[in-house]
Design an enzyme around this catalytic site. Structure first.
Site, PDB file in Angstrom:
ATOM      1  CG  HIS A  26      55.343  49.945  42.011  1.00  0.00           C
ATOM      2  ND1 HIS A  26      55.895  51.192  42.177  1.00  0.00           N
ATOM      3  CD2 HIS A  26      54.626  50.009  40.857  1.00  0.00           C
ATOM      4  CE1 HIS A  26      55.536  51.967  41.162  1.00  0.00           C
ATOM      5  NE2 HIS A  26      54.762  51.274  40.359  1.00  0.00           N
TER       6      HIS A  26
ATOM      7  CG  HIS B  24      51.720  46.001  42.385  1.00  0.00           C
ATOM      8  ND1 HIS B  24      52.829  45.429  41.814  1.00  0.00           N
ATOM      9  CD2 HIS B  24      51.369  47.033  41.570  1.00  0.00           C
ATOM     10  CE1 HIS B  24      53.144  46.087  40.690  1.00  0.00           C
ATOM     11  NE2 HIS B  24      52.283  47.066  40.536  1.00  0.00           N
TER      12      HIS B  24
ATOM     13  CG  ASN C 169      59.686  47.166  40.763  1.00  0.00           C
ATOM     14  OD1 ASN C 169      59.001  47.565  39.821  1.00  0.00           O
ATOM     15  ND2 ASN C 169      60.500  46.127  40.669  1.00  0.00           N
TER      16      ASN C 169
ATOM     17  CG  HIS D 194      49.579  51.816  39.099  1.00  0.00           C
ATOM     18  ND1 HIS D 194      49.920  50.564  39.574  1.00  0.00           N
ATOM     19  CD2 HIS D 194      50.755  52.418  38.783  1.00  0.00           C
ATOM     20  CE1 HIS D 194      51.229  50.418  39.526  1.00  0.00           C
ATOM     21  NE2 HIS D 194      51.766  51.536  39.052  1.00  0.00           N
TER      22      HIS D 194
ATOM     23  NE  ARG E  78      57.068  31.116  17.330  1.00  0.00           N
ATOM     24  CZ  ARG E  78      56.557  30.442  16.301  1.00  0.00           C
ATOM     25  NH1 ARG E  78      56.525  30.976  15.100  1.00  0.00           N
ATOM     26  NH2 ARG E  78      56.099  29.224  16.485  1.00  0.00           N
TER      27      ARG E  78
ATOM     28  CE  LYS F 128      60.290  52.672  32.903  1.00  0.00           C
ATOM     29  NZ  LYS F 128      58.899  52.325  33.042  1.00  0.00           N
TER      30      LYS F 128
ATOM     31  CE  LYS G  44      59.357  45.971  35.113  1.00  0.00           C
ATOM     32  NZ  LYS G  44      58.964  46.150  36.523  1.00  0.00           N
TER      33      LYS G  44
ATOM     34  CD  GLU H  20      54.175  54.847  38.777  1.00  0.00           C
ATOM     35  OE1 GLU H  20      55.299  54.698  39.298  1.00  0.00           O
ATOM     36  OE2 GLU H  20      53.379  53.900  38.576  1.00  0.00           O
TER      37      GLU H  20
ATOM     38  NE  ARG I 211      62.442  48.312  33.827  1.00  0.00           N
ATOM     39  CZ  ARG I 211      61.957  48.224  32.606  1.00  0.00           C
ATOM     40  NH1 ARG I 211      62.676  47.697  31.662  1.00  0.00           N
ATOM     41  NH2 ARG I 211      60.754  48.668  32.333  1.00  0.00           N
TER      42      ARG I 211
ATOM     43  CD  GLU J  66      62.045  44.727  37.736  1.00  0.00           C
ATOM     44  OE1 GLU J  66      61.401  45.483  36.992  1.00  0.00           O
ATOM     45  OE2 GLU J  66      61.552  44.114  38.684  1.00  0.00           O
TER      46      GLU J  66
HETATM   47  N1  LIG Z   1      54.598  49.046  31.973  1.00  0.00           N
HETATM   48  C1  LIG Z   1      55.056  49.797  32.934  1.00  0.00           C
HETATM   49  O1  LIG Z   1      56.262  50.007  33.070  1.00  0.00           O
HETATM   50  C2  LIG Z   1      54.071  50.445  33.871  1.00  0.00           C
HETATM   51  C3  LIG Z   1      54.505  51.457  34.737  1.00  0.00           C
HETATM   52  C4  LIG Z   1      53.551  52.096  35.530  1.00  0.00           C
HETATM   53  C5  LIG Z   1      52.228  51.707  35.459  1.00  0.00           C
HETATM   54  N2  LIG Z   1      51.836  50.712  34.617  1.00  0.00           N
HETATM   55  C6  LIG Z   1      50.430  50.302  34.507  1.00  0.00           C
HETATM   56  O2  LIG Z   1      49.694  51.398  33.995  1.00  0.00           O
HETATM   57  C7  LIG Z   1      48.327  51.255  34.378  1.00  0.00           C
HETATM   58  C8  LIG Z   1      47.787  52.586  34.828  1.00  0.00           C
HETATM   59  O3  LIG Z   1      47.895  53.497  33.775  1.00  0.00           O
HETATM   60  P1  LIG Z   1      47.056  54.843  33.747  1.00  0.00           P
HETATM   61  O4  LIG Z   1      47.112  55.486  35.067  1.00  0.00           O
HETATM   62  O5  LIG Z   1      47.493  55.595  32.551  1.00  0.00           O
HETATM   63  O6  LIG Z   1      45.555  54.324  33.634  1.00  0.00           O
HETATM   64  P2  LIG Z   1      44.564  54.095  32.402  1.00  0.00           P
HETATM   65  O7  LIG Z   1      45.265  53.615  31.203  1.00  0.00           O
HETATM   66  O8  LIG Z   1      43.446  53.273  32.938  1.00  0.00           O
HETATM   67  O9  LIG Z   1      44.027  55.576  32.096  1.00  0.00           O
HETATM   68  C9  LIG Z   1      43.288  56.247  33.060  1.00  0.00           C
HETATM   69  C10 LIG Z   1      41.924  56.710  32.528  1.00  0.00           C
HETATM   70  O10 LIG Z   1      42.097  57.878  31.752  1.00  0.00           O
HETATM   71  C11 LIG Z   1      41.435  57.743  30.505  1.00  0.00           C
HETATM   72  N3  LIG Z   1      42.225  58.547  29.580  1.00  0.00           N
HETATM   73  C12 LIG Z   1      43.407  58.227  29.015  1.00  0.00           C
HETATM   74  N4  LIG Z   1      43.907  59.282  28.357  1.00  0.00           N
HETATM   75  C13 LIG Z   1      43.014  60.287  28.487  1.00  0.00           C
HETATM   76  C14 LIG Z   1      42.984  61.637  28.055  1.00  0.00           C
HETATM   77  N5  LIG Z   1      44.009  62.185  27.405  1.00  0.00           N
HETATM   78  N6  LIG Z   1      41.909  62.388  28.360  1.00  0.00           N
HETATM   79  C15 LIG Z   1      40.879  61.859  29.085  1.00  0.00           C
HETATM   80  N7  LIG Z   1      40.873  60.602  29.558  1.00  0.00           N
HETATM   81  C16 LIG Z   1      41.934  59.827  29.259  1.00  0.00           C
HETATM   82  C17 LIG Z   1      41.382  56.270  30.244  1.00  0.00           C
HETATM   83  O11 LIG Z   1      40.300  55.940  29.417  1.00  0.00           O
HETATM   84  C18 LIG Z   1      41.207  55.709  31.657  1.00  0.00           C
HETATM   85  O12 LIG Z   1      39.839  55.731  32.011  1.00  0.00           O
HETATM   86  C19 LIG Z   1      48.301  50.206  35.451  1.00  0.00           C
HETATM   87  O13 LIG Z   1      47.764  49.011  34.923  1.00  0.00           O
HETATM   88  C20 LIG Z   1      49.765  49.992  35.807  1.00  0.00           C
HETATM   89  O14 LIG Z   1      50.024  48.691  36.250  1.00  0.00           O
HETATM   90  C21 LIG Z   1      52.751  50.086  33.820  1.00  0.00           C
HETATM   91 ZN   LIG Z   2      53.791  52.074  38.734  1.00  0.00          ZN
END
Ligand SMILES: NC(=O)c1ccc[n+]([C@@H]2O[C@H](COP(=O)([O-])OP(=O)(O)OC[C@H]3O[C@@H](n4cnc5c(N)ncnc54)[C@H](O)[C@@H]3O)[C@@H](O)[C@H]2O)c1
Ligand SMILES: [Zn+2]
Length: 338
Positions: free
Chosen positions: A236, A240, A233, A253, A114, A215, A136, A178, A229, A225
């Site tokens: 997005h 998406h 999006n 993304h 939990r 942020k 999130k 972003e 907030r 949200e």
């Molecule tokens: N929670 C939120 O508020 C929020 C906001 C925006 C995006 N997201 C989510 O985030 C995700 C995308 O995140 P992302 O773009 O970081 O992708 P990711 O986590 O897939 O990372 C991208 C790639 O880079 C590699 N990598 C990570 N750090 C590295 C480094 N320092 N050196 C070399 N390689 C590295 C990873 O292994 C991966 O292959 C999506 O699922 C999206 O929905 C969430």
């Molecule tokens: Zn995003």
């Protein structure tokens, strides 16, 4: 080093941004307990090891890199590994990686017994500017993004800008998308900074700091949200849809968000946005038939039977949220990507 406090009452935490902070993780995080370190196979393993070195008792668990790991089955495996490590409610999880690791690990922490404490160590620019702050957390269900999740704040965040040195260029660009999004909805000065400057390594710390400030301000006013907030999006809804249309793997993304912003801003804003996207090597054209991406929008959390909550930017630094019927939304999109 810059430290930014996210003021959320008893859930408040600090975000530390600077070079070489990873080796000091124990100064910012309570690592004197069992620590489950989650990372993925694409993140250079020395980052997780640097955290492990500072722990008394830790395990490093590595999921496959990529969006596919934001799944119920990956979540189940993580939870089983946490259980095998005999973690109690007092122990902690540390996410070392990009948005995938942060979203998956944060959600695992929110449901294990939990809820246990977790920390974020974002190693992508996207995670640094956006996903590691704000609470999130989520996994996907099939091709539908983030449909199973929770609002669950980390206890602390360390952004070590040195980790970005190993990040491939295309992922740097995705993170910049972003940050551009946030400037468009909330910070004209940052947008103008993007217009005037190149996206060189020297600018990352400033970009991260400004984005985290935006942020933080938004999340402090509307953690769950219910209103403001939603502006985060921006881009997005279509983003998406495009992401789902590619089976969550074709375009990153951030690249989908870059495309998703174009139909929902005024002509004048778009005219200034396109050169910035190009300068950041982000896409401005969608090569596939957009109809298919639009079909996924119906499942989006922002879509209800009376329309889609759409974030619109008519003036740089200001966003408004309007409910738009699906056919009107499709028309806006088709005007740009026909
Ligand atoms: N929670 C939120 O508020 C929020 C906001 C925006 C995006 N997201 C989510 O985030 C995700 C995308 O995140 P992302 O773009 O970081 O992708 P990711 O986590 O897939 O990372 C991208 C790639 O880079 C590699 N990598 C990570 N750090 C590295 C480094 N320092 N050196 C070399 N390689 C590295 C990873 O292994 C991966 O292959 C999506 O699922 C999206 O929905 C969430
Ligand atoms: Zn995003």
């Amino acid at each position: 080093m810059t430290s930014i406090k996210v003021n959320l009452g008893e859930r408040e935490y600090a975000v530390h941004i600077g070079k070489g902070l990873l080796g000091d993780a124990d100064k910012f995080f309570n690592l004197k307990r069992k620590v489950f370190i989650l990372t993925d196979s694409g993140v250079p393993c020395e980052y997780a090891k640097a955290v492990a070195k500072l722990c008394e008792s830790s395990v490093i668990y590595t999921v496959n890199e990529g969006e596919g790991s934001k799944s119920i089955s990956a979540l189940e495996n993580v939870l089983k590994a946490m259980m095998s490590f005999e973690m109690s409610r007092k122990d902690a999880l540390v996410c070392v990686g990009g948005g995938v690791v942060g979203d998956l690990g944060g959600f695992a922490a929110s449901v294990y017994m939990r809820g246990i404490e977790f920390y974020n160590v974002p190693t992508t620019l996207l995670a640094a500017v956006d996903s590691s702050v704000g609470g999130k957390t989520a996994v996907n269900l099939g091709n539908t993004k983030n449909i199973v999740g929770a609002f669950y704040q980390p206890r602390g965040v360390i952004i070590d800008t040195d980790t970005l040195k190993t990040l491939p260029k295309r992922h740097i660009s995705a993170g910049i998308a972003e940050a551009i999004k946030m400037s468009l909805t909330s910070d004209k000065a940052l947008f103008e900074f993007f217009e005037k400057n190149d996206f060189s390594e020297d600018s990352y710390e400033k970009i991260i700091t400004e984005a985290v400030k935006i942020k933080k301000a938004v999340v402090e006013k509307d953690e769950k949200e219910s209103g403001l907030r939603k502006i985060l999006n921006f881009g997005h809804t279509l983003g998406h849809g495009i992401e789902a249309d590619g089976g969550l793997s074709e375009l990153y993304h951030g690249e989908c968000v870059a495309l998703g912003m174009l139909p929902v801003c005024s002509d004048a804003v778009r005219e200034r946005l396109i050169p910035i996207l190009k300068k950041a090597s982000l896409p401005t054209e969608y090569k596939k038939n957009i109809d298919s991406a639009l079909t996924y929008i119906v499942h989006d959390k922002k879509a209800t039977c009376d329309g889609i909550d759409t974030v619109i930017v008519n003036e740089i630094g200001n966003a408004e949220i309007r409910k738009i019927g699906f056919s009107d939304f499709s028309m806006l999109v088709k005007k740009i990507f026909s």
